[in-house]
Write a protein that holds these residues in place. Structure first.
Motif: not given
Length: 95
Positions: A29-48
């Motif tokens: 089993l191989v897993g990959y994970s990533d996130a961006d930092y505060a890309q939503d300009k309205q609420d500054r939440k990140s995507f995962t």
């Protein structure tokens, strides 16, 4: 109705595409994970996002907005890794 037409055109144009799984002596089993930092300009939440691959093909994946805003890119990646870890533990219990 437009969305339904768009979906049907997409399915018609990609009918020959698919996921490929290969037989293996030892399954890893191989897993990959990533996130961006505060890309939503309205609420500054990140995507995962994460994906887990078994036998050369994806078996589970997700992409969604994080629940709370991160104060740094490290915290954003940590929250993404936390979500991926929960999924990994669930997959291990399944197998």
């Amino acid at each position: 109705m437009e969305a339904a037409k768009h979906t049907l055109r997409y399915l018609k144009g990609t009918a020959e595409l698919g996921l490929e799984y290969r037989a293996q002596k030892v399954y890893k089993l191989v897993g990959y994970s990533d996130a961006d930092y505060a890309q939503d300009k309205q609420d500054r939440k990140s995507f995962t996002g994460y994906v887990f691959i078994l036998s050369g093909g994806p078996i589970t994946w997700a992409c969604r907005k994080q629940v709370s805003p991160a104060s740094s890119s490290v915290e954003s990646e940590y929250m993404s890794l936390s979500d991926a870890s929960k999924e990994c533990f669930w997959i291990n219990q399944l197998f």
